[in-house]
Write a protein that holds these residues in place. Structure first.
Motif, PDB file in Angstrom:
ATOM      1  N   LEU A   1       8.939  47.997  37.209  1.00  0.00           N
ATOM      2  CA  LEU A   1       8.387  46.783  37.818  1.00  0.00           C
ATOM      3  C   LEU A   1       8.825  46.714  39.275  1.00  0.00           C
ATOM      4  N   THR A   2       7.868  46.614  40.169  1.00  0.00           N
ATOM      5  CA  THR A   2       8.202  46.500  41.593  1.00  0.00           C
ATOM      6  C   THR A   2       8.101  45.040  42.021  1.00  0.00           C
ATOM      7  N   ALA A   3       8.355  44.796  43.304  1.00  0.00           N
ATOM      8  CA  ALA A   3       8.297  43.433  43.812  1.00  0.00           C
ATOM      9  C   ALA A   3       6.891  43.077  44.265  1.00  0.00           C
ATOM     10  N   HIS A   4       6.075  44.070  44.485  1.00  0.00           N
ATOM     11  CA  HIS A   4       4.742  43.876  45.068  1.00  0.00           C
ATOM     12  C   HIS A   4       3.934  45.108  44.699  1.00  0.00           C
ATOM     13  N   GLU A   5       2.635  44.939  44.520  1.00  0.00           N
ATOM     14  CA  GLU A   5       1.826  46.094  44.111  1.00  0.00           C
ATOM     15  C   GLU A   5       1.839  47.210  45.149  1.00  0.00           C
ATOM     16  N   GLN A   6       1.957  46.847  46.425  1.00  0.00           N
ATOM     17  CA  GLN A   6       2.004  47.915  47.435  1.00  0.00           C
ATOM     18  C   GLN A   6       3.232  48.794  47.216  1.00  0.00           C
ATOM     19  N   GLY A   7       4.340  48.146  46.852  1.00  0.00           N
ATOM     20  CA  GLY A   7       5.561  48.901  46.565  1.00  0.00           C
ATOM     21  C   GLY A   7       5.349  49.836  45.377  1.00  0.00           C
ATOM     22  N   ALA A   8       4.606  49.370  44.381  1.00  0.00           N
ATOM     23  CA  ALA A   8       4.320  50.208  43.211  1.00  0.00           C
ATOM     24  C   ALA A   8       3.492  51.422  43.621  1.00  0.00           C
ATOM     25  N   ALA A   9       2.499  51.177  44.478  1.00  0.00           N
ATOM     26  CA  ALA A   9       1.639  52.277  44.926  1.00  0.00           C
ATOM     27  C   ALA A   9       2.468  53.323  45.683  1.00  0.00           C
ATOM     28  N   HIS A  10       3.334  52.858  46.578  1.00  0.00           N
ATOM     29  CA  HIS A  10       4.149  53.810  47.346  1.00  0.00           C
ATOM     30  C   HIS A  10       5.184  54.500  46.447  1.00  0.00           C
TER      31      HIS A  10
ATOM     32  N   ALA B   1      -2.021  47.786  38.049  1.00  0.00           N
ATOM     33  CA  ALA B   1      -2.008  46.461  38.671  1.00  0.00           C
ATOM     34  C   ALA B   1      -3.119  45.627  38.077  1.00  0.00           C
ATOM     35  N   THR B   2      -3.001  44.326  38.258  1.00  0.00           N
ATOM     36  CA  THR B   2      -4.008  43.435  37.726  1.00  0.00           C
ATOM     37  C   THR B   2      -5.209  43.355  38.670  1.00  0.00           C
ATOM     38  N   SER B   3      -6.173  42.523  38.296  1.00  0.00           N
ATOM     39  CA  SER B   3      -7.403  42.401  39.085  1.00  0.00           C
ATOM     40  C   SER B   3      -7.123  41.650  40.392  1.00  0.00           C
ATOM     41  N   GLY B   4      -8.125  41.482  41.200  1.00  0.00           N
ATOM     42  CA  GLY B   4      -8.065  40.635  42.386  1.00  0.00           C
ATOM     43  C   GLY B   4      -6.961  41.037  43.345  1.00  0.00           C
ATOM     44  N   PRO B   5      -6.014  40.119  43.613  1.00  0.00           N
ATOM     45  CA  PRO B   5      -4.976  40.424  44.595  1.00  0.00           C
ATOM     46  C   PRO B   5      -4.091  41.596  44.170  1.00  0.00           C
ATOM     47  N   GLY B   6      -3.906  41.757  42.870  1.00  0.00           N
ATOM     48  CA  GLY B   6      -3.117  42.902  42.397  1.00  0.00           C
ATOM     49  C   GLY B   6      -3.777  44.189  42.842  1.00  0.00           C
ATOM     50  N   ALA B   7      -5.075  44.244  42.676  1.00  0.00           N
ATOM     51  CA  ALA B   7      -5.828  45.440  43.046  1.00  0.00           C
ATOM     52  C   ALA B   7      -5.872  45.617  44.560  1.00  0.00           C
ATOM     53  N   THR B   8      -6.135  44.521  45.299  1.00  0.00           N
ATOM     54  CA  THR B   8      -6.232  44.693  46.764  1.00  0.00           C
ATOM     55  C   THR B   8      -4.880  45.045  47.364  1.00  0.00           C
ATOM     56  N   ASN B   9      -3.796  44.602  46.747  1.00  0.00           N
ATOM     57  CA  ASN B   9      -2.474  44.973  47.262  1.00  0.00           C
ATOM     58  C   ASN B   9      -2.213  46.473  47.150  1.00  0.00           C
TER      59      ASN B   9
END
Lengths: 551, 165
Positions: A45-54, A71-79
């Motif tokens: 589990l990361t703090a933000h989806e961008q962190g997960a992607a990196h 990641a989840t839909s919407g903001p999760g995906a755009t992050n």
């Protein structure tokens, strides 16, 4: 089985050990299955989806395996978007799984609905939205195959929530194999042989494709036969050990002087797994005007894309290099090496003195004394990244984890987390105060995962790389590059549950590093450096080797 | 600058056209026309792209198209060995004074009148681009009310095809 179960079973079947991600409304079912299968597959589990992607990206770079992110839909995906683009530009194999609103709600601007396949279309190798549960497993398998085949890259699979709850039979399948096609014939190899035999001053230009293909040995063997020097792109840096006398270092805008100048004097450049980025070539019209170029790459579209070459060879870099070796003359080239030595002597006599006092180079040297050859070293983007690329002595492939093509500030911390998890080792992050400020929330992840990370912040209080350009090209108009922040990185580290040290001298740094490398946890070392430290040498954008600023 | 024709077979599913046109936009490729339609095999669509540019542009377009997962076959079609057609539907204003003259022109061009009203004629024309251009030019003097035009579609001459070459 439900769609959610199928997703997890397929990930496990594809040998996924770790998923980096963040839960949310439209992936609740997937997370429920992760919960039930936590003994079979690990979730970070990361703090933000961008962190997960990196993190997934750093994991993939450090291990060569496919990085998996959820990641989840919407903001999760755009992050995820910056992280996806980052992986795309550096050809990193990744599979992104996003939830989406149920099929019946798609297109109605539902809560947390975005068209993530539409948004990511230009920055993925391929993407899917799966609307039929019977196609789910095969789509994920195909995603893995595409991600690692040919020139690797990210693939996104968007899964509406009703597909996660729908049921169908699950039929296990083997791991999807990468497909890498060799598209060259005897004719090209013969021509390459001719060119190699005709050359008196050959030069190998090694890129990230060599690391991807695991072709380091073949590359070294070819260089040995030809008795030629090797320069690398940023992405190819770790393909050749620093201890090799053939390695001249990184070439390009901030490349090592000898590496760049020797390349411009070569009569044959064998470019392997590179894409002739503008940061590496400068002015394309003047680039290698007097040399013949052989370009070896797995992606046919790279041949003649940025630089027109004399011979393109498309295929698995490992196979091509092994084949070229058979055609290569075995010769010794004392005159060529003498010329290179003369360039190096000039460099030594004329380069900026950047290793007196508490300078970035001295900081990197100090880190280098504490790490071993297997330690992954991640960076963010900016001056500290170039200093690391120039100075750190990388000995093994996949130990340099850095954002090349996209140049993503904020990449480093997530990437270091992923690299540490992937390699099961202590990882080092060398960052700047600007880059670190972008995604420092992931300190929470590093601490909660009990990761042994050593984070060095080259803190100069400014956005150093942009400021350097302002110094050189914008009349010292330091527009918005002086941060004037009051952030105390030592207290910040402590607030996150990490350990923080400050170093403004080599003694303090050594003391901090000693403690950091003895610790099992995350340690932040705030290194105070001068704001006027520059990255040198530098070829101004669009310039040539003749415009090279050495001091 | 030359004209190029590129033939493709692609997977027939939603989003494919977006992927292809999006790739053109983001790589800065300019194309003159793009035609797409399903083939005798309902899982596949055939595309014909025409473009004006240099060999470099053609090479990059073909190579970048090859990389798209939904593209099954792509190659340049050599102008000397293909047949190409475009189709237009053209509505031109016509009165009793000039109607016969327009009909003569339609017949000389071997086009067809497909609708007739006291003030207008609707004409179907097929042919190579040069013929279509010439016919449109000719019709301008009568007053073109509406025009709709497909892009070029092309096939190789003889038994050669996209899948067997």
């Amino acid at each position: 089985m439900t769609g959610a179960q199928i997703v997890i079973e397929t990930l496990i079947e594809q040998k996924t050990e770790v998923v980096f991600g963040y839960p949310g409304g439209q992936v609740l079912n997937l997370y429920d299955e992760l919960y039930k299968n936590s003994h079979r597959i690990r979730h970070v589990l990361t703090a933000h989806e961008q962190g997960a992607a990196h993190a997934g990206d750093g994991y993939a770079r450090a291990t060569g395996k496919v990085g998996v992110v959820m990641a989840t839909s919407g903001p999760g995906a755009t992050n995820l978007v910056t992280g996806i683009a980052n992986a795309y530009l550096d050809s990193v194999p990744m599979v992104f799984l996003t939830g989406n609103v149920p099929c019946g709600l798609i297109g109605r601007d539902s809560f947390q609905e975005v068209d993530i396949t539409g948004i990511t279309m230009p920055i993925v190798k391929h993407n899917y939205i799966v609307k039929d549960v019977t196609k789910l497993a095969d789509t994920i398998r195909e995603a893995f195959r595409i991600a690692k085949s040919g020139r690797p890259g990210p693939v996104l699979v968007d899964i509406p929530k009703d597909v996660q709850t729908a049921e169908c039979d699950f039929v296990p399948a083997p791991v999807s194999e990468a497909v890498i096609r060799n598209r060259y014939g005897e004719e090209q190899i013969a021509k390459a042989g001719e060119m190699m035999r005709a050359s008196e001053k050959p030069y190998i230009y090694c890129g990230g494709g060599v690391v991807t293909a695991g072709a380091e040995k073949e590359l070294a063997a070819l260089a040995e036969a030809l008795d030629c020097p090797i320069g690398t792109s940023l992405m190819g840096l770790s393909a050749v050990p620093a201890s090799s006398p053939r390695k001249l270092g990184m070439v390009g805008m901030h490349g090592i002087y000898t590496a760049t100048v020797a390349k411009s004097r070569a009569d044959l450049v064998i470019a392997v797994g590179v894409r002739f980025s503008d940061r590496a070539t400068g002015n394309k019209n003047e680039y290698l005007k007097n040399a013949k170029i052989i370009h070896v790459d797995v992606d046919s579209a790279e041949i003649d894309k940025n630089i027109t070459v004399d011979l393109g060879i498309v295929g698995n870099v490992k196979d091509v290099l092994a084949t070229l070796l058979k055609e290569a003359p075995t010769v010794r080239r004392p005159a060529w090496w003498e010329e290179i030595s003369a360039i190096r002597r000039y460099e030594e006599e004329n380069k900026a003195k950047q290793d007196e006092g508490f300078t970035p180079y001295r900081i990197i040297d100090a880190v280098n004394r504490f790490t071993d050859a297997d330690t992954p070293v991640a960076t963010d983007v900016g001056q500290h990244q170039m200093w690391t690329a120039q100075r750190y002595r990388f000995e093994k492939p996949r130990t340099f984890i850095s954002s090349g093509g996209l140049g993503t500030m904020g990449f480093g911390l997530g990437a270091a987390i992923g690299a540490s998890i992937g390699s099961c080792r202590r990882a080092v992050l060398i960052t700047g105060d600007g880059s670190f400020g972008m995604n420092l929330n992931e300190l929470a992840t590093a601490v909660s995962q009990n990761l042994p990370l050593v984070i060095l912040i080259m803190n100069n209080g400014v956005l150093g790389m942009v400021r350097q350009w302002q110094t050189m090209f914008y009349d010292r108009h330091y527009s918005e590059t002086v941060l004037n922040r009051k952030t105390d990185f030592v207290k910040l580290a402590e607030a996150f549950g990490a350990v923080g040290f400050r170093a403004s001298s080599e003694e303090e740094l050594n003391a901090a590093l000693t403690k950091a490398f003895a610790s099992d946890g995350t340690v932040v070392i705030d290194c105070l450096i001068d704001r006027d430290e520059r990255v040198l040498p530098m070829i101004p954008p669009g310039g040539t080797v003749n415009d090279l600023v050495i001091r | 600058m030359r004209k190029y024709t590129i033939g493709m077979l692609v997977v027939n599913q939603s989003g494919v056209l977006t992927r292809i046109s999006g790739m053109f936009a983001r790589r800065g490729f300019n194309i003159d026309s793009l035609e797409v339609g399903v083939t005798e095999d309902p899982t596949r669509s055939r595309m014909t792209i025409t473009m004006t540019g240099e060999d470099y542009d053609r090479d990059q377009i073909v190579k970048q198209l090859e990389k798209l997962h939904d593209v099954l076959v792509v190659r340049e079609m050599i102008p000397e060995s293909i047949v190409s057609r475009e189709l237009i539907l053209l509505k031109v204003s016509a009165s009793s004074a000039n109607r016969q003259e327009i009909i003569d022109a339609v017949n000389i061009f071997r086009n067809k009148i497909i609708d007739f009203s006291p003030e207008s004629l609707c004409i179907e024309a097929t042919g190579e681009t040069s013929k279509i251009e010439a016919f449109i030019e000719l019709m301008k003097q009568y007053g073109i009310l509406e025009l709709c035009r497909t892009g070029t579609v092309s096939l190789d001459r003889g038994t050669k095809s996209l899948t067997n070459s």
